[in-house]
Design an enzyme around this catalytic site. Structure first.
Site, PDB file in Angstrom:
ATOM      1  N   LEU A 108       0.841  -1.199   0.000  1.00  0.00           N
ATOM      2  CA  LEU A 108       0.000   0.000   0.000  1.00  0.00           C
ATOM      3  C   LEU A 108       0.871   1.243   0.000  1.00  0.00           C
ATOM      4  O   LEU A 108       1.940   1.274   0.628  1.00  0.00           O
ATOM      5  CB  LEU A 108      -0.920   0.007   1.223  1.00  0.00           C
ATOM      6  CG  LEU A 108      -1.834  -1.205   1.390  1.00  0.00           C
ATOM      7  CD1 LEU A 108      -2.881  -0.935   2.458  1.00  0.00           C
ATOM      8  CD2 LEU A 108      -2.488  -1.620   0.089  1.00  0.00           C
ATOM      9  N   GLY A 153       1.177  -5.164   1.266  1.00  0.00           N
ATOM     10  CA  GLY A 153       0.121  -5.256   0.251  1.00  0.00           C
ATOM     11  C   GLY A 153       0.582  -5.957  -1.021  1.00  0.00           C
ATOM     12  O   GLY A 153      -0.231  -6.541  -1.741  1.00  0.00           O
ATOM     13  N   ASN A 177       4.675  -7.540   6.531  1.00  0.00           N
ATOM     14  CA  ASN A 177       5.558  -6.920   7.525  1.00  0.00           C
ATOM     15  C   ASN A 177       4.891  -5.757   8.264  1.00  0.00           C
ATOM     16  O   ASN A 177       5.562  -4.908   8.840  1.00  0.00           O
ATOM     17  CB  ASN A 177       6.830  -6.413   6.823  1.00  0.00           C
ATOM     18  CG  ASN A 177       6.522  -5.359   5.769  1.00  0.00           C
ATOM     19  OD1 ASN A 177       5.518  -5.451   5.079  1.00  0.00           O
ATOM     20  ND2 ASN A 177       7.370  -4.352   5.652  1.00  0.00           N
ATOM     21  N   GLU A 178       3.558  -5.715   8.264  1.00  0.00           N
ATOM     22  CA  GLU A 178       2.842  -4.554   8.804  1.00  0.00           C
ATOM     23  C   GLU A 178       3.281  -4.153  10.210  1.00  0.00           C
ATOM     24  O   GLU A 178       3.409  -2.963  10.513  1.00  0.00           O
ATOM     25  CB  GLU A 178       1.321  -4.811   8.813  1.00  0.00           C
ATOM     26  CG  GLU A 178       0.630  -4.589   7.483  1.00  0.00           C
ATOM     27  CD  GLU A 178       0.819  -5.726   6.483  1.00  0.00           C
ATOM     28  OE1 GLU A 178       1.532  -6.699   6.808  1.00  0.00           O
ATOM     29  OE2 GLU A 178       0.267  -5.632   5.373  1.00  0.00           O
TER      30      GLU A 178
END
Ligand code: CO8
Length: 302
Positions: A108, A153, A177-178
């Site tokens: 994202l 994303g 990996n957020e």
């Protein structure tokens, strides 16, 4: 803007889609339409699609420098392209790849989540949901030909496909990996990952925000195959031919049986999920985490 308005107002989509043309070689190219539409906007198409009618396979190339980040404009163009192919019954398979060196997709677009109004964040999140819903429920065989790094994303887009082939280059990585950004992968990211690699591996991967190199990704089943760079597209085409040898209806019903519960979960909670994202991402503490992460990205470059 016309693209965004069209995706908000689905009734406008067919009109816009009908503008997508076939070249004399029987290949559909979305680029030509977008070039005409966007000349005035100074933005160029972020995606190109080549559809080979003789094989029934389309190749979608993401080409939004520097890193194919998934902005609202990108996602809108992506969804329209997928919808157009979905509506063409002669298109049975879709290969997604990047035309940028080293990066499949950076996930994202962080700038879409930083310093934006709640309304804009909501619009953005709806487009992210749309991308996932369209791809995860697609009747086409979908193959991600991952020719570069694919975090967050980008990983979601890959695991939403039916099959993943990654270039065997230890510099490339893939994963959700957020948590490393101080944000949390939503339940449908988690579900898609869990459907791919299982609960325990997902639990650890998400908690630690793990990024895997191709060999590690293959080992846990996050990708299905790793190949040298120059073999990527040929392998994707061979794999596609294997999947397309299965009768469509049997394959599609099987896919739906496997994926419907996961899809239904988001469909039934879509609005709540948007509200949850907006409430979370606009928090001061989360905005601060994103700022720190953005600075880290810049410093790493310097
Ligand atoms: N969004 C926006 N800009 C980005 C992004 C991104 N995701 N990634 C990189 N950029 C920018 C960089 O800041 C840099 O900008 P500038 O040229 O202005 O300095 C430019 O793109 C090039 O970046 P790099 O120099 O880092 O390029 P490299 O080729 O060296 O590396 C990578 C490419 C590996 C992709 C690297 O850029 C990277 O690791 N990027 C970060 C990827 C990332 O962490 N993405 C996470 C996005 S969040 C997400 O997808 C899911 C969120 C779910 C939200 C849930 C909330 C409830």
């Amino acid at each position: 803007m016309a693209l965004r308005a069209a995706i908000r107002n689905k009734s406008a989509l067919p009109g816009l889609l009908s503008q997508l043309s076939c070249s004399s070689h029987g290949r559909v190219s979305t680029s030509s339409v977008f070039v005409a539409q966007q000349r005035k906007n100074s933005t160029t198409p972020k995606i190109s699609v080549d559809f080979d009618q003789s094989t029934g396979v389309a190749v979608m190339r993401m080409k939004s420098p520097p890193v194919n980040s998934l902005s609202l404009d990108f996602l809108t163009e992506f969804c329209i392209s997928v919808e157009k192919l979905e509506m063409d019954k002669s298109c049975r398979g879709l290969i997604i790849t990047s035309s940028l060196p080293k990066v499949f997709s950076a996930g994202l677009d962080i700038m879409e989540m930083y310093g934006k109004s709640p309304e804009r964040c909501g619009e953005f999140w709806k487009a992210v949901q749309e991308m996932w819903l369209k791809l995860y429920s697609s009747n086409m065989v979908t193959i991600a030909a991952i020719n570069g790094s694919s975090p967050a994303g980008g990983c979601l887009m890959s695991i939403t496909c039916d099959y993943r082939i990654m270039v065997d280059n230890p510099r490339y990585s893939i994963g959700l990996n957020e948590t490393q950004l101080g944000i949390v992968a939503p339940f449908w990211f988690k579900d898609t990952m869990s459907n791919t690699v299982g609960h325990r591996t997902t639990e650890m991967a998400l908690a630690l925000g793990l990024l895997y190199n191709p060999t590690e990704a293959l080992k846990i089943g996050l990708v299905d195959q790793i190949v040298p760079e120059d073999k990527l597209m040929a392998t994707a085409e061979q794999t596609m031919a294997k999947w397309l040898a299965i009768p469509d209806h049997a394959r599609q019903i099987t896919k739906s049986m496997m994926r419907k519960p996961t899809l239904d979960k988001l469909v039934s909670k879509r609005e709540a999920d948007i509200q949850n994202f907006v409430g979370f991402i606009t928090k001061d503490s989360i905005q601060k985490s994103l700022r720190v992460y953005l600075e880290m990205l810049k410093k790493r470059k310097a």
